[in-house]
Scaffold this motif. Structure first.
Motif, mmCIF file in Angstrom:
data_model
loop_
_atom_site.group_PDB
_atom_site.id
_atom_site.type_symbol
_atom_site.label_atom_id
_atom_site.label_comp_id
_atom_site.label_asym_id
_atom_site.label_seq_id
_atom_site.Cartn_x
_atom_site.Cartn_y
_atom_site.Cartn_z
ATOM 1 N N GLN A 185 0.846 -1.191 0.000
ATOM 2 C CA GLN A 185 0.000 0.000 0.000
ATOM 3 C C GLN A 185 0.880 1.239 0.000
ATOM 4 O O GLN A 185 1.890 1.289 0.690
ATOM 5 C CB GLN A 185 -0.891 0.000 1.246
ATOM 6 N N ASP A 186 0.453 2.224 -0.760
ATOM 7 C CA ASP A 186 1.169 3.488 -0.747
ATOM 8 C C ASP A 186 1.018 4.128 0.632
ATOM 9 O O ASP A 186 -0.034 4.021 1.259
ATOM 10 C CB ASP A 186 0.585 4.417 -1.817
ATOM 11 N N VAL A 194 1.227 -0.132 -4.766
ATOM 12 C CA VAL A 194 2.331 0.280 -5.640
ATOM 13 C C VAL A 194 3.518 -0.672 -5.486
ATOM 14 O O VAL A 194 3.555 -1.482 -4.555
ATOM 15 C CB VAL A 194 2.801 1.720 -5.310
ATOM 16 N N ALA A 196 7.228 -1.586 -4.405
ATOM 17 C CA ALA A 196 8.156 -1.094 -3.392
ATOM 18 C C ALA A 196 9.497 -1.804 -3.553
ATOM 19 O O ALA A 196 9.550 -3.013 -3.745
ATOM 20 C CB ALA A 196 7.594 -1.324 -1.999
ATOM 21 N N ASN A 273 9.646 6.697 2.937
ATOM 22 C CA ASN A 273 8.574 7.017 1.990
ATOM 23 C C ASN A 273 9.114 7.878 0.844
ATOM 24 O O ASN A 273 8.802 9.061 0.731
ATOM 25 C CB ASN A 273 7.442 7.734 2.734
ATOM 26 N N LYS A 275 9.056 8.445 -2.951
ATOM 27 C CA LYS A 275 8.326 8.094 -4.174
ATOM 28 C C LYS A 275 9.171 8.396 -5.398
ATOM 29 O O LYS A 275 9.767 9.459 -5.489
ATOM 30 C CB LYS A 275 7.062 8.944 -4.262
ATOM 31 N N SER A 302 3.060 0.317 -12.245
ATOM 32 C CA SER A 302 2.799 0.944 -10.950
ATOM 33 C C SER A 302 2.686 2.453 -11.130
ATOM 34 O O SER A 302 3.428 3.049 -11.913
ATOM 35 C CB SER A 302 3.946 0.613 -9.988
ATOM 36 N N HIS A 304 3.628 4.702 -9.163
ATOM 37 C CA HIS A 304 4.992 5.151 -8.849
ATOM 38 C C HIS A 304 5.618 4.038 -8.022
ATOM 39 O O HIS A 304 4.959 3.035 -7.740
ATOM 40 C CB HIS A 304 4.972 6.476 -8.064
ATOM 41 N N TYR A 305 6.854 4.208 -7.642
ATOM 42 C CA TYR A 305 7.530 3.206 -6.809
ATOM 43 C C TYR A 305 7.956 3.849 -5.502
ATOM 44 O O TYR A 305 8.273 5.039 -5.467
ATOM 45 C CB TYR A 305 8.756 2.634 -7.550
ATOM 46 N N ILE A 306 7.942 3.042 -4.449
ATOM 47 C CA ILE A 306 8.511 3.513 -3.193
ATOM 48 C C ILE A 306 9.896 2.894 -3.080
ATOM 49 O O ILE A 306 10.048 1.672 -3.110
ATOM 50 C CB ILE A 306 7.643 3.101 -1.994
#
Ligand SMILES: [Zn+2]
Length: 705
Positions: A185-186, A194, A196, A273, A275, A302, A304-306
């Motif tokens: 989860q974002d 997303v 990670a 965190n 992004k 995705s 975005h990516y974490i």
């Protein structure tokens, strides 16, 4: 394996079991005991208190010393606790199920076929011996054939599919080759799944094991290097090649350790965190072919990516460039040999045990094969295996009574929030919204995982582990871009543990812990609130500890505190972290606990017991009784509550594993989970008529919740 960075659990061995090799730890055994019929569950007995001692001097000793003396650590265990009998009972029950399913009759359903053949392949030691190194050869050949560093990416993706440990929950970082990857989860939008990407690459429990310069750490690192060398020889390398390769692996892992964010900094979700767009990820580590990696893992696009630790990936890029391909081939070979060792020949299993269990954790001999196979089956096919466990061990009455306790404890927190003198009405209102948003999950999932795509065969244990690992890895990756499923569990039903998930805002109590001595259907409320009640309170408080309080009712990382209340919270939290920054002689001379690492767990312990006691008081009142009434055994309910609390945590622990726990695990050792907690409580002082100046009466006592 889990998607959440901050799953907060109750048991102290979470980090160890995740970090060390699969065959080792998570707990305990009575040598070659048979099925569950041979085993004994521990039930609370107030007569175990040692009345020759003063409860106000050392309550842990008062409550546990008789039990501890009578229950030395078995030679194949690294600790032995009042929960260890339950662990063995649970494993015996699973063994019965596995053995029955392994009888290869025509009538087996698909679930029985999978768990039965998994068991058959794992227990077939002579078949594994006969296969020798064969199962590793395709993978080693693939590595040998790599022609460029760019090509390594697809091999990394393969290894992430093949071996357990590609992603861990909790505060643990990923434990996988190079880096970890999953769907999660974002942080800012909890309804969005997303991709990670996490720092990883190590084989020892954490970065400190590579970087600390004290004699003990240096000695361990040198023994680790010898272990790598021995494993390479077992995998077919010459002595001199193995020595060279061990040096390379050691150098690369140490460099990765240096580049990693430390575990204190990782506790603040803001720090991880980060992004990034795919273009930014590509630019961060150009030497990894991210497009090839995402394709090989079948990752959906995705938003975005974490990237938890950009600095790590910057350093990794430089490392990949600076070292020749041959070095990386040695590192990849090590990943294959090390991560498959628990499923291979006796010589490899033994050498892996010798370093990771004996030297690092202090075990004297290996657990019997059946226990190792039960644990592996639980890890790999847990929800297939767990159905029979629930039928056997978790009747509806147990579910109803524990759910009732959960509700009573949530009500206690509601009252506590309303009565707090230090918190403003605005923040109180938000806290109540969060509390009401918690979903209570008891025992087992509402629907069982479908393992139909996992191919389990009778004649290859390594293959079965790889199949199950690949399934689990892809299951998480496939969540990217999908709807969040709040009903899922990240612990299996027989697990003796519990957790809070801040991004789902759920508390989860597997059927495995809702058993004696934690929950005992035969016992009264005082005993059950002291044991499982404190565990329930602990998990609820995780929603409001120094990490959990940063997430809102919907699981978003969002500050819902007024600045003034946040400041007051931090002052109270600091009291806890200062208190628990302490010497730990149990782990060896000079070993010190860092209270900043354990602050969340300690806050949950201290808050959880207040909630459990308040709920007990209400329950007694409903029965026309009070906490200070005496029961039939001559103890007051208040005393029985504290005795049961302490009893559920009595544990003999080897110093080697105590050291690993203190340096890597966010939980304090049991002795502190009892003594620090009660010494912060006037209610305890009252229970045993303690006087100021006694050790269990702290002058600067801490209280958050
Ligand atoms: Zn916890």
């Amino acid at each position: 394996m889990s998607n959440s960075r901050f799953l907060a659990a109750i048991a102290l061995t979470l980090a160890i079991s995740a970090t060390l090799s699969a065959q080792v730890l998570r707990s305990n055994s009575l040598a070659a005991a048979g099925g569950s019929g041979d085993t004994r569950l521990e039930h609370f007995d107030p007569d175990l208190a040692d009345k020759t001692l003063d409860p106000c001097d050392d309550f842990y000793k008062y409550s546990c010393s008789k039990w501890l003396t009578a229950n030395p650590i078995p030679s194949d265990q690294v600790f032995w606790s009042t929960g260890s009998g339950l662990q063995l009972w649970n494993e015996g029950a699973l063994r019965d199920t596995l053995e029955a399913a392994s009888k290869n009759d025509e009538g087996r359903g698909p679930v029985q076929q999978k768990i039965g053949d998994y068991w058959g392949a794992c227990m077939d030691e002579s078949g594994i011996e006969a296969a020798g190194l064969k199962p590793l050869q395709p993978e080693l050949a693939r590595i040998a054939a790599l022609k460029s560093k760019k090509e390594m990416t697809v091999e990394i993706a393969r290894l992430h599919h093949l071996y357990p440990g590609a992603w861990q929950g909790g505060d643990n970082q990923s434990n996988s080759p190079f880096f970890g990857f999953t769907g999660q989860q974002d942080f800012d939008n909890a309804s969005l799944m997303v991709g990670a990407i996490d720092q990883a690459g190590l084989s020892l429990p954490n970065r400190d094991y590579y970087l600390n310069s004290d004699d003990k750490s240096k000695d361990l690192l040198s023994k680790y290097r010898t272990h790598i060398q021995k494993m390479f020889v077992l995998a077919g390398e010459s002595e001199s090649q193995a020595a060279t390769d061990a040096g390379i692996v050691n150098e690369l892992e140490t460099a990765m350790a240096k580049a990693q964010m430390d575990n204190i900094k990782r506790r603040d979700p803001k720090n991880i965190n980060n992004k990034m767009s795919l273009a930014q990820v590509r630019a961060l580590t150009p030497s990894i072919d991210w497009d090839a990696y995402l394709k090989a893992t079948r990752a959906p696009a995705s938003d975005h990516y974490i990237v938890t630790s950009p600095d790590f990936f910057r350093a990794l890029d430089k490392m990949i460039n600076d070292h020749p391909l041959d070095h990386w081939k040695a590192y990849l070979r090590w990943q294959v040999v090390h991560r498959s060792a628990p499923y291979m020949t006796k010589a490899m299993v033994d050498e892996n045990f010798d370093f990771f269990a004996r030297t690092l954790a202090g075990a004297e001999e290996q657990q019997p094969r059946w226990r190792r196979c039960v644990r592996a089956a639980d890890r790999d096919l847990g929800e297939a295996l767990g159905q029979a466990y629930v039928d056997r061990a978790f009747p509806p009455e147990s579910k109803a009574r524990t759910l009732q306790m959960v509700h009573a404890i949530e009500t206690a927190l509601h009252s506590d929030i309303q009565s707090l003198a230090w918190m403003s009405p605005e923040t109180k209102q938000q806290a109540v919204v969060k509390l009401k948003g918690i979903e209570d999950k008891i025992g087992y999932p509402s629907h069982w995982r479908d393992y139909s795509s996992v191919q389990i065969v009778r004649n290859s244990y390594v293959n079965n582990v790889a199949q199950a690992t690949g399934f689990e890895f892809e299951r998480w990756v496939a969540k990217i871009g999908q709807t969040v499923d709040r009903s899922e569990w990240t612990m299996t039903p027989p697990t003796i543990n519990a957790y809070y998930d801040p991004q789902l805002n759920t508390i989860n109590f597997p059927a495995g812990i809702l058993q004696p001595p934690f929950f005992d259907p035969a016992k009264d409320d005082a005993v059950n609130y002291g044991a499982i009640g404190m565990v329930i309170g602990h998990e609820i408080i995780h929603g409001f500890d120094d990490q959990g309080r940063k997430f809102d009712a919907n699981g978003n990382l969002r500050d819902w505190w007024t600045a003034d209340d946040a400041k007051k919270y931090d002052e109270r939290g600091k009291c806890i972290s200062d208190e628990y920054t302490q010497e730990v002689p149990e782990a060896g001379a000079g070993v010190k606990q860092n209270g900043l690492l354990t602050q969340g767990e300690d806050t949950a312990d201290n808050g959880g017991i207040h909630l459990a006691l308040a709920a007990l008081e209400v329950s007694l009142k409903q029965q026309g009784k009070s906490l200070d009434d005496k029961g039939d055994d001559g103890w007051t309910y208040r005393q029985r509550f504290f005795l049961s609390f302490a009893y559920s945590w009595c544990a003999n622990i080897r110093p080697q594993i105590a050291r690993v726990v203190v340096t890597t695990d966010p939980h304090s050792l049991p002795v502190f989970r009892i003594n620090n907690v009660v010494s912060n409580m006037s209610e305890f002082e009252q229970a045993f008529s303690c006087k100021p100046g006694q050790k269990m009466v702290r002058t600067n006592s801490c209280r958050v919740w």
